[in-house]
Scaffold this motif. Sequence first.
Motif, PDB file in Angstrom:
ATOM      1  N   ARG B 258       1.289  -1.111   0.171  1.00  0.00           N
ATOM      2  CA  ARG B 258      -0.304   0.075  -0.014  1.00  0.00           C
ATOM      3  C   ARG B 258       0.468   1.274  -0.357  1.00  0.00           C
ATOM      4  O   ARG B 258       0.707   2.337  -0.738  1.00  0.00           O
ATOM      5  N   THR B 259       2.418   1.225   0.639  1.00  0.00           N
ATOM      6  CA  THR B 259       2.511   2.282   0.744  1.00  0.00           C
ATOM      7  C   THR B 259       3.851   2.678  -0.780  1.00  0.00           C
ATOM      8  O   THR B 259       4.221   3.919  -1.396  1.00  0.00           O
ATOM      9  N   VAL B 260       3.720   1.842  -1.164  1.00  0.00           N
ATOM     10  CA  VAL B 260       4.383   1.323  -2.710  1.00  0.00           C
ATOM     11  C   VAL B 260       3.955   2.228  -3.559  1.00  0.00           C
ATOM     12  O   VAL B 260       3.576   3.167  -4.813  1.00  0.00           O
ATOM     13  N   LEU B 261       2.023   1.958  -3.764  1.00  0.00           N
ATOM     14  CA  LEU B 261       0.764   2.702  -3.796  1.00  0.00           C
ATOM     15  C   LEU B 261       0.948   3.774  -4.130  1.00  0.00           C
ATOM     16  O   LEU B 261       1.168   5.035  -4.860  1.00  0.00           O
ATOM     17  N   THR B 262       0.386   4.273  -2.605  1.00  0.00           N
ATOM     18  CA  THR B 262      -0.010   5.361  -2.168  1.00  0.00           C
ATOM     19  C   THR B 262       1.352   6.429  -2.703  1.00  0.00           C
ATOM     20  O   THR B 262       1.182   7.546  -2.882  1.00  0.00           O
ATOM     21  N   LYS B 263       2.060   5.956  -1.998  1.00  0.00           N
ATOM     22  CA  LYS B 263       4.074   7.222  -1.930  1.00  0.00           C
ATOM     23  C   LYS B 263       4.728   7.073  -3.825  1.00  0.00           C
ATOM     24  O   LYS B 263       5.403   7.196  -3.896  1.00  0.00           O
ATOM     25  N   ARG B 264       3.793   5.746  -4.083  1.00  0.00           N
ATOM     26  CA  ARG B 264       4.215   6.059  -5.634  1.00  0.00           C
ATOM     27  C   ARG B 264       5.804   5.455  -5.541  1.00  0.00           C
ATOM     28  O   ARG B 264       6.786   6.352  -6.351  1.00  0.00           O
ATOM     29  N   LEU B 265       6.488   4.786  -4.478  1.00  0.00           N
ATOM     30  CA  LEU B 265       7.669   4.281  -4.712  1.00  0.00           C
ATOM     31  C   LEU B 265       8.066   3.256  -5.375  1.00  0.00           C
ATOM     32  O   LEU B 265       7.596   2.464  -6.300  1.00  0.00           O
ATOM     33  N   HIS B 266       9.645   3.421  -5.989  1.00  0.00           N
ATOM     34  CA  HIS B 266      10.459   2.827  -6.984  1.00  0.00           C
ATOM     35  C   HIS B 266      11.251   1.949  -5.801  1.00  0.00           C
ATOM     36  O   HIS B 266      12.393   2.473  -5.168  1.00  0.00           O
ATOM     37  N   LEU B 267      10.925   0.834  -5.629  1.00  0.00           N
ATOM     38  CA  LEU B 267      12.135  -0.035  -5.361  1.00  0.00           C
ATOM     39  C   LEU B 267      12.670  -1.899  -5.776  1.00  0.00           C
ATOM     40  O   LEU B 267      11.840  -1.894  -6.973  1.00  0.00           O
ATOM     41  N   GLN B 268      13.949  -1.503  -6.687  1.00  0.00           N
ATOM     42  CA  GLN B 268      14.479  -2.143  -6.751  1.00  0.00           C
ATOM     43  C   GLN B 268      15.640  -2.690  -6.855  1.00  0.00           C
ATOM     44  O   GLN B 268      16.405  -2.656  -5.987  1.00  0.00           O
ATOM     45  N   GLY B 269      15.934  -4.251  -6.819  1.00  0.00           N
ATOM     46  CA  GLY B 269      17.076  -5.571  -6.075  1.00  0.00           C
ATOM     47  C   GLY B 269      17.852  -5.004  -7.070  1.00  0.00           C
ATOM     48  O   GLY B 269      17.690  -5.348  -8.222  1.00  0.00           O
ATOM     49  N   PHE B 270      19.063  -4.946  -6.290  1.00  0.00           N
ATOM     50  CA  PHE B 270      20.286  -5.384  -7.885  1.00  0.00           C
ATOM     51  C   PHE B 270      21.455  -5.779  -6.828  1.00  0.00           C
ATOM     52  O   PHE B 270      21.156  -5.978  -5.792  1.00  0.00           O
ATOM     53  N   ILE B 271      22.022  -6.751  -8.013  1.00  0.00           N
ATOM     54  CA  ILE B 271      23.518  -7.335  -7.850  1.00  0.00           C
ATOM     55  C   ILE B 271      23.978  -6.433  -8.747  1.00  0.00           C
ATOM     56  O   ILE B 271      24.658  -5.925  -9.924  1.00  0.00           O
ATOM     57  N   VAL B 272      25.487  -6.368  -8.791  1.00  0.00           N
ATOM     58  CA  VAL B 272      26.575  -4.753  -8.524  1.00  0.00           C
ATOM     59  C   VAL B 272      26.788  -5.453 -10.647  1.00  0.00           C
ATOM     60  O   VAL B 272      27.207  -4.758 -10.916  1.00  0.00           O
ATOM     61  N   TRP B 273      27.028  -7.074 -10.386  1.00  0.00           N
ATOM     62  CA  TRP B 273      26.793  -7.721 -11.870  1.00  0.00           C
ATOM     63  C   TRP B 273      26.295  -6.993 -12.856  1.00  0.00           C
ATOM     64  O   TRP B 273      26.459  -6.935 -14.349  1.00  0.00           O
TER      65      TRP B 273
END
Lengths: 329, 329
Positions: B258-273
Amino acid sequence: MLAARPHGEPTPAHFRLEEARVPTPRAGEILLRTRWLSLDPYMRGRMSAAKSYAQPVVIGEPMVGGTVSEVVQSNNPDFAVGELVSAYAGWQDYAISDGRGLHRLPPGLPPTTALGILGMPGMTAYTGLLTIGRPKAGETVVVAAAAGPVGSLVGQIARLKGARAVGIAGGPDKCRYLTETLGFDAALDHRAEDFADALAAACPKGIDVYFENVGGAVFEAVLPLLNDFARVPVCGLVSGYNATELPPGPDRLPTLMRTVLTKRLHLQGFIVWDFADQQEAFVRDVGGWLAEGKVRHREDIVEGLEAAPEAFIGMLRGKNFGKLVVHVA
Amino acid sequence: MLAARPHGEPTPAHFRLEEARVPTPRAGEILLRTRWLSLDPYMRGRMSAAKSYAQPVVIGEPMVGGTVSEVVQSNNPDFAVGELVSAYAGWQDYAISDGRGLHRLPPGLPPTTALGILGMPGMTAYTGLLTIGRPKAGETVVVAAAAGPVGSLVGQIARLKGARAVGIAGGPDKCRYLTETLGFDAALDHRAEDFADALAAACPKGIDVYFENVGGAVFEAVLPLLNDFARVPVCGLVSGYNATELPPGPDRLPTLMRTVLTKRLHLQGFIVWDFADQQEAFVRDVGGWLAEGKVRHREDIVEGLEAAPEAFIGMLRGKNFGKLVVHVA
């Protein structure tokens, strides 16, 4: 009018019909008569006082909502009596406007498309899928509420981009509509006992884009199937809109975050108006596809403003089949 | 060697020291002697059999790890005896290589920088912050484990981009180091009773970028402070790496979504490679900043391969202060 804020599922008692004198437009203003009113899941959020991206509706004030309205009096040279405009006049028969935020309807299309495939729901599908989801040819795109106005366009655009479209909907009629009429590659009934297994079977190469508009059990079934680098545009969470408390434990937040990390997922929330600068591209592309018969849409029209509360309550339970519109006048 | 897979926190008994004959390089191969071994939180994941982005270490095989190694025998014309290379030779004194994946160290810099600020941790900070976090001047960037090799560079790059850097670390010494030596705008001790309140006070304009490398209680304190459109590069979740079960309920997954939606968050996992194509830009930018004194770094060096297990276990508890490196030979 919003009569009270629901705790849980709204009931007809949370709405109240009020009669008032038709207002008179002042200099520069116009009087709009509501012809069609759009009912959309986001309105449940506006009934609540919880902090969100928009202000809640004030108790005793009309519910908000997109409309197709007719200019019935005009003191504004930009608008002539008889013109149809898309407006945000809310759940009421008449509204005053100074003209700001109104858009004349394009000629030659049924007016209600301005509330559905060529309006806010259509633009939600177009912008969220193409800007965040970015489906590539050969990828698998999954969308729930797929017989609704957003999901149905998400799947059809995914197909136009060469991706595989898997739709989730409630019941066999909607599922048949997805595959037989809209051309989805597969359709799954989320009410089926074996839903999670059926979804896995329908996505043999995993899921590359999950367009999230329901949350809950569907998201749970999707999460283990997401491929590395999958994109999840978060558009809505309708399955939780009537929730009154958090589900019992365990707390799966760490599981989600671990999945985001190890699969390098991209989760992003959005509201259609965040992409307002894509309005022109949206009208050009989706309008073009619609004219060419490359995308189809379906409407579920109920008669009379009095019917709005019950239709809205039913929509939150998935009772509508297609874009839910109230024919007001 | 990995002796057994830990359930929960690793102990010295999960590692075993083995002696073996020094291997002999065949045609085209070189013999590497490990000079320095990098210890990093991701290694906890490799000890576990749980599915992740990389294969687990096999029980009875050497633990993996980045090294600075010296060429001590060479049957490969590309490498001369005496040269220092960055390698992935693991927790061992000697290793055979055919030369693939080796990089000669740039001259004029301490060799251990290839394991820290100019190596994998530095590139993790650089790519995750700039590609996903995208801090803008005037924004607030929060990072935990901020005295470590990733967090310390995240904060310093944020400052170079004109953003406000707020670091979270364990204990007053590390916090002082962040503000007095590295120039962070604020530093907070996550062990303090009033941590969540102190974080809110240190971020009066909210949080625009949260570089996630710890999870747990820090993420909980951060979440309500995130601004609309905040970016959350998900780099690691070290606070949970030793967890043996999910936390008790309620289930906060719907709250996060719900927080991702209402605040329009951008969560993104990453690995350096995932960002290997940025290697050149990273070396140019961070190498340049280091040479100009615009970024600083700190190493925590322990002596002898035998010390690696205890140092690694301590790192998962936050005992190291700076990039943890084992001086092997």
